[in-house]
Design a protein around this motif. Structure first.
Motif, PDB file in Angstrom:
ATOM      1  N   TRP A 121     -12.539   0.718  -1.652  1.00 40.32           N
ATOM      2  CA  TRP A 121     -11.949  -0.603  -1.912  1.00 40.32           C
ATOM      3  C   TRP A 121     -11.555  -0.747  -3.372  1.00 40.32           C
ATOM      4  CZ3 TRP A 121      -9.797  -3.998   1.046  1.00 40.32           C
ATOM      5  CH2 TRP A 121     -10.130  -4.022   2.400  1.00 40.32           C
ATOM      6  N   ASP A 124      -8.330   0.860  -3.861  1.00 38.95           N
ATOM      7  CA  ASP A 124      -7.229   0.371  -3.020  1.00 38.95           C
ATOM      8  C   ASP A 124      -5.998   0.048  -3.872  1.00 38.95           C
ATOM      9  OD1 ASP A 124      -6.956  -1.207  -0.065  1.00 38.95           O
ATOM     10  OD2 ASP A 124      -5.578  -1.812  -1.652  1.00 38.95           O
ATOM     11  N   ASN A 140      -1.177   5.391  -6.339  1.00 40.71           N
ATOM     12  CA  ASN A 140      -2.110   5.367  -5.241  1.00 40.71           C
ATOM     13  C   ASN A 140      -3.114   6.491  -5.484  1.00 40.71           C
ATOM     14  OD1 ASN A 140      -3.419   5.377  -2.848  1.00 40.71           O
ATOM     15  ND2 ASN A 140      -1.654   5.932  -1.613  1.00 40.71           N
TER      16      ASN A 140
ATOM     17  N   ALA B 239      -2.454   5.275   3.722  1.00 40.05           N
ATOM     18  CA  ALA B 239      -2.609   4.077   4.554  1.00 40.05           C
ATOM     19  C   ALA B 239      -2.738   4.416   6.037  1.00 40.05           C
ATOM     20  CB  ALA B 239      -1.414   3.146   4.356  1.00 40.05           C
ATOM     21  N   GLU B 243      -4.636  -0.832   6.772  1.00 38.46           N
ATOM     22  CA  GLU B 243      -4.107  -0.995   5.418  1.00 38.46           C
ATOM     23  C   GLU B 243      -2.687  -1.561   5.493  1.00 38.46           C
ATOM     24  OE1 GLU B 243      -5.712   1.661   6.414  1.00 38.46           O
ATOM     25  OE2 GLU B 243      -7.394   1.923   5.014  1.00 38.46           O
ATOM     26  N   CYS B 244      -1.893  -1.055   6.436  1.00 35.28           N
ATOM     27  CA  CYS B 244      -0.525  -1.535   6.598  1.00 35.28           C
ATOM     28  C   CYS B 244      -0.529  -3.001   7.007  1.00 35.28           C
ATOM     29  CB  CYS B 244       0.215  -0.723   7.660  1.00 35.28           C
ATOM     30  SG  CYS B 244       0.593   0.940   7.121  1.00 35.28           S
ATOM     31  N   ARG B 246      -2.771  -5.289   6.519  1.00 36.66           N
ATOM     32  CA  ARG B 246      -3.178  -6.177   5.418  1.00 36.66           C
ATOM     33  C   ARG B 246      -2.054  -6.347   4.405  1.00 36.66           C
ATOM     34  NH1 ARG B 246      -8.495  -3.752   5.951  1.00 36.66           N
ATOM     35  NH2 ARG B 246      -7.935  -2.146   4.448  1.00 36.66           N
ATOM     36  N   THR B 247      -1.346  -5.248   4.089  1.00 40.00           N
ATOM     37  CA  THR B 247      -0.230  -5.332   3.151  1.00 40.00           C
ATOM     38  C   THR B 247       0.843  -6.270   3.691  1.00 40.00           C
ATOM     39  OG1 THR B 247      -0.659  -3.057   2.524  1.00 40.00           O
ATOM     40  CG2 THR B 247       1.447  -3.952   1.865  1.00 40.00           C
TER      41      THR B 247
END
Lengths: 283, 408
Positions: A121, A124, A140, B239, B243-244, B246-247
């Motif tokens: 996290w 992230d 990233n 991702a 993750e996708c 949430r984005t």
């Protein structure tokens, strides 16, 4: 003769326990590594050293070995330096030392899977604290080759530095106080004392800590499994991750056992190096 | 002596009691039917009611429902050890890609007699029926189905139908570009196949799994360019679905590739009413082929003859029209039965019906998990820019051919 027999009697249970929990699994893994044992193919047969000769030609194995070696070298070196700094700090007579000693142990006490998820996290790219602090929104960390492995090293360092600090602290406390007193009488500067007394006398303990950590780091699995699962493009794949995937995801038990035994051999070499380093340091 | 005797008697008594317990337990388990299923997110009561209906109709057998991990590769590993080790399981869920593997391994029962191909073709959507048929036999019953779809923020852009349109829409967008699943895992393989199919690429050449084709090289160059040129954020290289989602939900992307479950989730956010769900794009603008997912109900090959009718009845019950309607309405799981797509009470399904008709399966092969492992590494190398597509694909093809050679 009687004492000798009695001695054998006393040692026997321990030897038996060792044979059952250590020797048998190792022998069984070596035996399995000489077989082709793939569940999907319904294939169980003896193939001699075929798995081993494939291992030598398997680029993915050598890459995993490279990642593992790099991980061990960097992680253990950083942990020793930081651990020594923490140990010196805890050894000093600062106020609230008891609290500090307890606080340092927190990362060590948290299960790796939990702390790795926490770090995932933090890393992230959208919501992570680290990416936010670095001010780099378009980087990233876990998805970029080379950087991802270092991100995993950071997690390992965070988690196990307390262990190293604790071992080194024990070493520091075993250095007799009068040596320091003599140094003070001779008017040695603090750094001189560290160079000439602390470091040489601590060296055997450093060797022990390094050996323990290296043996542990060589089979690193949980942190990487949670953070990247070996990705991107297998650039964070270590020996344990490769062995796990081969064995349990693909059901290839023969080659998976070969990889496990190879990991075991690497650990054996490290243990040998560690023991000889310890002998030299204590001489 | 007396003490010894008492101790022996105690020990004997304990052993007898233990064996009696074990005997009773074995007896009870012989009359039980074990179902392994994933937890369905949301209210547990409707699914519980479905199971209770079965219990009432079949009082002779004790139904034991056990929840298992929902992540596909974790579950695969769990089943691998459970089925190989002769663990306690009668009916279980299987991912679309496992049926040929489990059939070949001999872990699942041939259920052609109970569920003949003709009946499956008549009642279930084509792609779902294809999933459970292998070597001309039926190996499972389709439960719910899944397909890759494209989500678009309609207040930002119209849903694109071509890859060029997708790039243009992402570049024009003021809320961020296109997110897809680029982490090294099974989801990346699904994403990649959708783009390959969109470029007209093939999956199989006879029995050979092909990946190093002209179309695939073009398709994956395109996928890599999305990340390189900033159409997709760099975050996509690590991702997964969540993750996708949430984005996209936090308003940082105008376009997203995901599965239909996200539709139900999006209805609970402020984006409700500003999102469209369409087929994935293609190069020429024809309806794209979404990757087929979904779960099947399979029967363990170890199920004894007396239990087989009960296991069959359970599969039939859970996959019935009424049960699938509950799964769709309460849990947002798209049905595998054709008839439900004509139900006016379920409007989302009308959106999905044409998309599912066009869905395509990943290569149908017992070696798929091994092939996928190779692909995941090489595709990740392409997306994160480590290797050029032509190089990664030729490496993948070499490894896949070696796997196939081994199997011969």
């Amino acid at each position: 003769m009687t004492t000798r027999r009695a001695a054998i009697g006393f040692v026997a249970p321990a030897l038996l326990a060792m044979a059952v929990v250590a020797a048998y699994p190792i022998v069984a893994a070596v035996w399995l590594s000489l077989h082709r044992e793939i569940l999907v193919f319904r294939d169980h047969r003896f193939v001699g050293f075929a798995n081993w000769s494939f291992l030598l030609r398997d680029g993915r194995f050598w890459a995993a070995l490279g990642h593992t070696t790099y991980f061990v070298l960097v992680a253990v070196a950083v942990e020793l330096v930081l651990g020594l700094a923490f140990a010196m700090l805890l050894h000093g007579r600062a106020r609230g030392r008891g609290m500090l000693r307890a606080a340092v142990l927190v990362p060590w006490a948290v299960p790796t899977v939990v702390s790795a998820k926490l770090w995932a996290w933090l890393y992230d790219p959208n919501h992570g604290l680290i990416t936010h602090l670095l001010g780099v929104r378009e980087v990233n960390l876990l998805g970029t080759p080379v950087i991802a492995l270092h991100a995993a090293i950071v997690v390992d360092v965070w988690k196990t530095t307390p262990f190293v600090a604790l071992v080194l602290l024990a070493g520091l406390q075993s250095i007799p106080e009068d040596v320091y007193r003599a140094a003070r009488v001779d008017g040695a500067a603090p750094f001189q004392t560290f160079r000439a007394i602390t470091l040489p006398l601590l060296l055997p303990t450093v060797a022990v800590a390094a050996t323990f950590r290296a043996l542990d780091a060589v089979r690193v699995f949980d942190a990487i499994f949670v953070l990247t699962d070996g990705g991107p493009a297998n650039t964070t794949e270590t020996l344990s991750i490769y062995a796990y995937k081969t064995m349990l995801r693909l059901g290839d038990f023969g080659y998976g056992a070969t990889l496990s035994v190879a990991t075991f051999l690497v650990a054996l070499v490290i243990a040998g190096l560690g023991i000889s380093a310890q002998r030299r340091a204590s001489r | 002596m007396a003490r010894l005797g008492r101790r022996a008697a105690l020990g004997l008594g304990a052993a007898l009691a233990l064996s009696a317990c074990r005997g009773r337990r074995r007896l009870r388990e012989e009359r039980s039917l074990v179902l392994l299923h994933q937890p369905l997110w949301g209210d547990v009561a409707p699914f519980g009611a479905l199971l209770d209906e079965f219990r009432r109709a079949h009082p002779d057998v004790r139904l034991v429902a056990r929840a298992v991990p929902s992540a596909s590769d974790v579950l695969h590993q769990y089943l691998l050890t459970t089925l190989e080790g002769g663990g306690e399981v009668d009916v279980f869920v299987a991912d679309a890609i496992w049926v040929p593997e489990f059939a070949r391994t001999g872990w699942i029962a041939d259920v052609s007699a109970e569920f003949p191909e003709r009946e499956l073709r008549r009642d279930f959507v084509g792609a779902a029926a294809d999933t459970v048929l292998f070597d001309g036999r039926t190996w499972a019953l389709p439960w719910w189905t899944d397909v890759g779809v494209l989500y678009t923020r309609t207040d930002v852009t119209d849903p694109p139908h071509t890859f060029d349109g997708l790039v243009a829409a992402a570049r024009r967008s003021r809320v961020g570009g296109y997110v897809f699943q680029g982490r090294q895992y099974e989801g990346l393989v699904c994403n990649a196949y959708e783009v390959i199919w969109g470029f007209g690429g093939a999956t199989m050449d006879g029995a050979r799994i092909v990946v190093d084709t002209k179309e695939a090289r073009e398709a994956l160059s395109f996928l890599a360019s999305l990340v390189r040129d900033g159409v997709s954020p760099r975050a996509v290289t690590s991702a997964g679905e969540e993750e996708c989602r949430r984005t996209f939900e936090s308003g940082r992307a105008a376009l997203m590739r995901n599965w239909p479950y996200a539709w139900a989730e999006l209805q609970r956010t402020p984006l409700r009413g500003r999102v469209a769900m369409t087929a994935v794009p293609s190069r020429d603008g024809s309806a794209g082929h979404g990757c087929l997912g979904g779960w099947q109900l399979a029967m363990s090959a170890r199920v004894p003859a007396w239990k087989r009718p009960f296991a069959t009845a359970l599969m039939r019950h859970l996959s019935s029209h009424a049960a699938q309607e509950t799964l769709a309405r309460v849990y947002g799981r798209p049905p595998s039965r054709r008839a439900l797509y004509e139900n006016p009470a379920l409007p989302t399904l009308a959106l999905l019906a044409p998309i599912i008709e066009h869905a395509r399966p990943r290569p149908v092969s017992p070696w798929y998990p091994r092939v996928s492992d190779v692909l995941q590494g090489e595709l990740s190398a392409i997306v994160s820019g480590i290797r050029a597509p032509h190089e990664a694909l030729s490496r993948a093809q070499r490894q896949i051919d070696r796997l196939a050679g081994e199997s011969a």
